[in-house]
Design a protein around this motif. Structure first.
Motif, short mmCIF file in Angstrom:
data_model
loop_
_atom_site.label_atom_id
_atom_site.label_comp_id
_atom_site.label_asym_id
_atom_site.label_seq_id
_atom_site.Cartn_x
_atom_site.Cartn_y
_atom_site.Cartn_z
N LYS A 124 0.93 -1.29 0.06
CA LYS A 124 0.13 -0.11 -0.14
C LYS A 124 0.78 1.53 -0.10
O LYS A 124 0.55 2.25 -0.68
CB LYS A 124 -1.05 0.49 1.15
CG LYS A 124 -1.80 1.21 1.27
CD LYS A 124 -2.81 1.28 2.52
CE LYS A 124 -3.54 2.56 2.27
NZ LYS A 124 -4.35 2.84 3.52
N PRO A 125 1.74 1.51 0.90
CA PRO A 125 2.78 2.63 0.85
C PRO A 125 3.28 2.96 -0.51
O PRO A 125 3.32 3.95 -0.98
CB PRO A 125 3.74 2.37 2.15
CG PRO A 125 3.39 1.47 2.91
CD PRO A 125 2.43 0.44 1.96
N HIS A 126 3.79 1.76 -1.10
CA HIS A 126 4.46 1.77 -2.60
C HIS A 126 3.48 2.33 -3.70
O HIS A 126 3.60 3.12 -4.36
CB HIS A 126 5.08 0.58 -2.81
CG HIS A 126 6.07 0.24 -1.88
ND1 HIS A 126 7.23 0.55 -1.58
CD2 HIS A 126 5.97 -0.85 -0.68
CE1 HIS A 126 7.96 0.00 -0.67
NE2 HIS A 126 7.00 -0.88 -0.28
N ALA A 127 2.05 1.82 -3.43
CA ALA A 127 1.10 2.18 -4.39
C ALA A 127 0.77 3.61 -4.24
O ALA A 127 0.78 4.42 -5.09
CB ALA A 127 -0.02 1.45 -4.18
N GLU A 128 0.58 4.25 -2.94
CA GLU A 128 0.34 5.45 -2.64
C GLU A 128 1.45 6.52 -3.38
O GLU A 128 1.27 7.50 -3.85
CB GLU A 128 0.21 5.65 -1.14
CG GLU A 128 -1.03 5.18 -0.63
CD GLU A 128 -1.39 5.21 0.85
OE1 GLU A 128 -2.28 5.27 1.13
OE2 GLU A 128 -0.21 5.37 1.50
N LEU A 129 2.82 6.15 -2.89
CA LEU A 129 3.91 6.68 -3.65
C LEU A 129 3.97 6.59 -5.26
O LEU A 129 4.24 7.77 -5.70
CB LEU A 129 5.26 5.95 -3.08
CG LEU A 129 6.61 6.80 -3.49
CD1 LEU A 129 6.56 8.12 -2.64
CD2 LEU A 129 7.96 5.99 -3.06
#
Length: 103
Positions: free
Chosen positions: A29-34
């Motif tokens: 999730k954090p990578h997708a948001e980034l």
């Protein structure tokens, strides 16, 4: 995490996500948001398929809020190669009706 419905090189038919898919989504999730430059209110997997390669490619349809979905391609390395999970591609602007396919 490859299922018995998955043949080497081919993708399994999209199905319901399992606990492994939910864990993968939590990790990426954090990578997708980034990658998208967005903060997602929700990040709930609704469909997934797998492709066995040198590891496993996971194709996951994720509900990110309202009627908005993204498609993820996540590569999971073999355990002997460290077993790391990497978000390799994301498609935005998807709907529930959009087919989850190889990309």
């Amino acid at each position: 995490m490859a299922s018995k419905n998955t043949r080497c090189g081919g993708c399994s038919h999209p199905g319901k996500p399992d606990s492994d898919t939910e864990l993968i989504c939590e990790k990426v999730k954090p990578h997708a948001e980034l990658k998208t430059g967005k903060k997602f209110d929700k990040f709930t997997p609704v469909k997934c398929s797998k492709q066995v390669v040198a590891g496993t490619n996971h194709f996951i349809k994720v509900r990110v809020g309202g009627d908005e979905y993204v498609h993820l391609r996540v590569h999971e390395k073999l355990p002997c190669a460290g077993g790391e999970i990497e978000l390799t591609a994301i498609q935005e602007g998807k709907s529930l009706e959009d087919e989850l396919a190889y990309f």
